[in-house]
Design a protein around this motif. Structure first.
Motif, PDB file in Angstrom:
ATOM      1  N   CYS A 255       7.850  -7.611  -0.634  1.00 60.04           N
ATOM      2  CA  CYS A 255       7.518  -6.529   0.294  1.00 60.04           C
ATOM      3  C   CYS A 255       6.052  -6.142   0.124  1.00 60.04           C
ATOM      4  O   CYS A 255       5.542  -6.099  -0.996  1.00 60.04           O
ATOM      5  CB  CYS A 255       8.410  -5.323   0.032  1.00 60.04           C
ATOM      6  SG  CYS A 255       8.177  -3.965   1.191  1.00 60.04           S
ATOM      7  N   ASN A 256       5.398  -5.862   1.263  1.00 57.63           N
ATOM      8  CA  ASN A 256       3.994  -5.442   1.241  1.00 57.63           C
ATOM      9  C   ASN A 256       3.804  -3.960   1.535  1.00 57.63           C
ATOM     10  O   ASN A 256       2.676  -3.494   1.652  1.00 57.63           O
ATOM     11  CB  ASN A 256       3.191  -6.240   2.279  1.00 57.63           C
ATOM     12  CG  ASN A 256       3.049  -7.701   1.918  1.00 57.63           C
ATOM     13  OD1 ASN A 256       3.335  -8.093   0.792  1.00 57.63           O
ATOM     14  ND2 ASN A 256       2.615  -8.509   2.866  1.00 57.63           N
ATOM     15  N   ASN A 257       4.889  -3.213   1.690  1.00 60.25           N
ATOM     16  CA  ASN A 257       4.783  -1.843   2.205  1.00 60.25           C
ATOM     17  C   ASN A 257       4.328  -0.821   1.163  1.00 60.25           C
ATOM     18  O   ASN A 257       3.621   0.124   1.479  1.00 60.25           O
ATOM     19  CB  ASN A 257       6.113  -1.397   2.807  1.00 60.25           C
ATOM     20  CG  ASN A 257       6.417  -2.143   4.090  1.00 60.25           C
ATOM     21  OD1 ASN A 257       5.519  -2.447   4.874  1.00 60.25           O
ATOM     22  ND2 ASN A 257       7.684  -2.461   4.303  1.00 60.25           N
ATOM     23  N   PHE A 258       4.776  -0.954  -0.055  1.00 60.08           N
ATOM     24  CA  PHE A 258       4.430  -0.029  -1.140  1.00 60.08           C
ATOM     25  C   PHE A 258       4.708   1.428  -0.751  1.00 60.08           C
ATOM     26  O   PHE A 258       3.844   2.301  -0.881  1.00 60.08           O
ATOM     27  CB  PHE A 258       2.972  -0.201  -1.567  1.00 60.08           C
ATOM     28  CG  PHE A 258       2.733  -1.493  -2.290  1.00 60.08           C
ATOM     29  CD1 PHE A 258       2.940  -1.577  -3.658  1.00 60.08           C
ATOM     30  CD2 PHE A 258       2.324  -2.629  -1.602  1.00 60.08           C
ATOM     31  CE1 PHE A 258       2.744  -2.788  -4.327  1.00 60.08           C
ATOM     32  CE2 PHE A 258       2.128  -3.831  -2.262  1.00 60.08           C
ATOM     33  CZ  PHE A 258       2.331  -3.907  -3.625  1.00 60.08           C
ATOM     34  N   CYS A 259       5.927   1.682  -0.255  1.00 55.20           N
ATOM     35  CA  CYS A 259       6.367   3.067  -0.099  1.00 55.20           C
ATOM     36  C   CYS A 259       6.287   3.723  -1.474  1.00 55.20           C
ATOM     37  O   CYS A 259       6.617   3.094  -2.487  1.00 55.20           O
ATOM     38  CB  CYS A 259       7.796   3.119   0.436  1.00 55.20           C
ATOM     39  SG  CYS A 259       7.999   2.336   2.059  1.00 55.20           S
ATOM     40  N   THR A 260       5.848   4.961  -1.522  1.00 53.21           N
ATOM     41  CA  THR A 260       5.501   5.562  -2.815  1.00 53.21           C
ATOM     42  C   THR A 260       6.695   5.802  -3.724  1.00 53.21           C
ATOM     43  O   THR A 260       6.508   6.026  -4.928  1.00 53.21           O
ATOM     44  CB  THR A 260       4.760   6.899  -2.594  1.00 53.21           C
ATOM     45  OG1 THR A 260       5.585   7.780  -1.824  1.00 53.21           O
ATOM     46  CG2 THR A 260       3.438   6.665  -1.871  1.00 53.21           C
TER      47      THR A 260
END
Length: 436
Positions: free
Chosen positions: A154-159
């Protein structure tokens, strides 16, 4: 015959990977068993999305220590928690023989051989998750459902999320390989194909040949056979008009779409690094409902993210009321070490999180019942899953909108499609009779 057991925690990706491990074990001559007391080989396929997952895993590893002492059972740990912890697990649980990350399950035969020949006391494979893992056959528990991983990482890096750190950056599987797997499983008689990925609708962004999620869905729908396609989980930010149109045009794609919300507050969504606002999410959901009549929307919602005020929570309730989700997966925020959200000040008190979660559940239950009641007296196409666990005279199945349906019928119907007229509706379950 030696026996092997797999204990699976977490998401559908883990379920898929456990099916691949089951196939590996059977090819090695093991018989699969659910009874860990009689197993010669036990693998835990672990999750690390929520902090509490560690407690479950530690408890099970403590239990397995006694089984190993009694039988000499080989103990393996794989999955996200194994990827994250690596050799550190051996300090607490020296009874573990094998530790391997998600990408390394293809090396299970080598690891078992090294333990059995005592060439290694412990085997640890947690290589970097930068490349695509090898394509492996799977032995699914279900006779009707097969799953296919179309992306990894995944590239999103939701915090709030640890996934990018344990499954690596996003990688897409070549389209031709996915179509090959779809044809293989449909030929074997599977009626439901589930496409898996941390963010399925960003499929192809790492390609330069123009392949994308909409094209993949189109190509799958060209495969001959009577089957339905589902996918989890998409990201609202990447849900394009082209994908919506492909779904609307193809009946093979299930009319049940999971659209993770996480919060109804634009301020909290920004703190989560979700990449959309409350208004953008609502507009997308309404567009989907307009272009795909009869679609059922489901969502994920996190309650009590750091800094969430009562006003923020009211925004979440407002979205739930407005969109009337068929179902929601609702969780209290829990600190996940290693994520940005873990360092945010103003963590919410546990009692407040619990109280908000109960209010949200109460509202969603009312919405779900109202949605269920729209099925009354309608005839729906149902994929038969098998006998009900509570009543062997009753079959259970799911509609294209993923609603559970109970009805009387012969167990030989398992894995087929039937038409059921709905005559009773409850919050999560529909009841009916088979009709022509």
């Amino acid at each position: 015959m030696k026996k092997a057991s797999i204990i699976t925690y977490g998401c559908q990706m883990n379920v898929n990977e456990s099916a691949k491990m089951s196939n590996i074990f059977q090819n090695l001559g093991y018989e699969m068993t659910d009874n860990i007391e009689e197993a010669d080989l036990i693998f835990l396929n672990t999750c690390t999305v929520r902090e509490g997952a560690a407690t479950q895993i530690y408890g099970k590893l403590g239990e397995l220590k006694h089984i190993k002492a009694a039988r000499g059972t080989i103990i393996g740990v794989t999955g996200c928690f194994a990827q994250e912890q690596g050799r550190e697990l051996l300090k607490k649980f020296p009874q573990i023989d094998i530790i391997m990350g998600n990408q390394n399950i293809g090396r299970i035969p080598q690891a078992i051989d090294e333990i059995e020949t005592k060439s290694e006391k412990h085997v640890v494979y947690t290589d970097c998750e930068d490349n695509l893992p090898p394509r492996l056959d799977a032995a699914f528990d279900s006779k009707k459902t097969a799953s296919i991983s179309i992306t990894y990482g995944c590239n999103n890096f939701c915090t709030y999320c640890i996934v990018p750190y344990v499954r690596g950056r996003e990688r897409s599987v070549p389209l031709a390989e996915i179509i090959h797997d779809v044809k293989k499983y449909v030929t074997k008689g599977y009626k439901e194909i589930i496409l898996l990925g941390q963010n399925v609708n960003s499929y192809g962004k790492d390609f330069k040949n123009g392949d994308n999620f909409a094209k993949l869905l189109r190509e799958i729908c060209k495969v001959e056979g009577d089957f339905i396609v589902r996918f989890i989980s998409p990201h609202p930010r990447d849900f394009t008009d082209e994908v919506i149109e492909v779904i609307a045009e193809n009946e093979k794609i299930a009319r049940s779409l999971h659209l993770p919300l996480q919060s109804g507050s634009t301020r909290i969504l920004k703190a989560m690094n979700r990449g959309y606002t409350k208004e953008q999410y609502i507009a997308l959901a309404e567009k989907i409902k307009e272009r795909i009549p009869g679609v059922a929307l489901t969502a994920d919602i996190i309650v009590g993210f750091p800094g969430e005020t009562e006003e923020d929570f009211q925004d979440t309730l407002d979205v739930v009321k407005k969109l009337q989700f068929e179902n929601c997966f609702m969780f209290m925020y829990s600190i996940r070490k290693g994520t940005k959200a873990a360092t945010i000040e103003n963590q919410i008190d546990e009692d407040i999180k619990k109280e908000r979660l109960q209010r949200l559940i109460s509202l969603q239950n009312r919405c779900a019942l109202a949605e269920s009641e729209t099925y009354l007296n309608k005839t729906v196409r149902v994929l038969v899953e098998g006998e009900s666990k509570k009543n062997k005279d009753v079959l259970t199945g799911r509609t294209g909108t993923n609603k559970v349906v109970l009805f009387k019928g012969d167990k030989e119907l398992e894995g087929t499609f039937v038409n059921v007229k709905i005559n009773e509706c409850k919050t999560w379950t529909l009841y009916g009779d088979i009709v022509d």
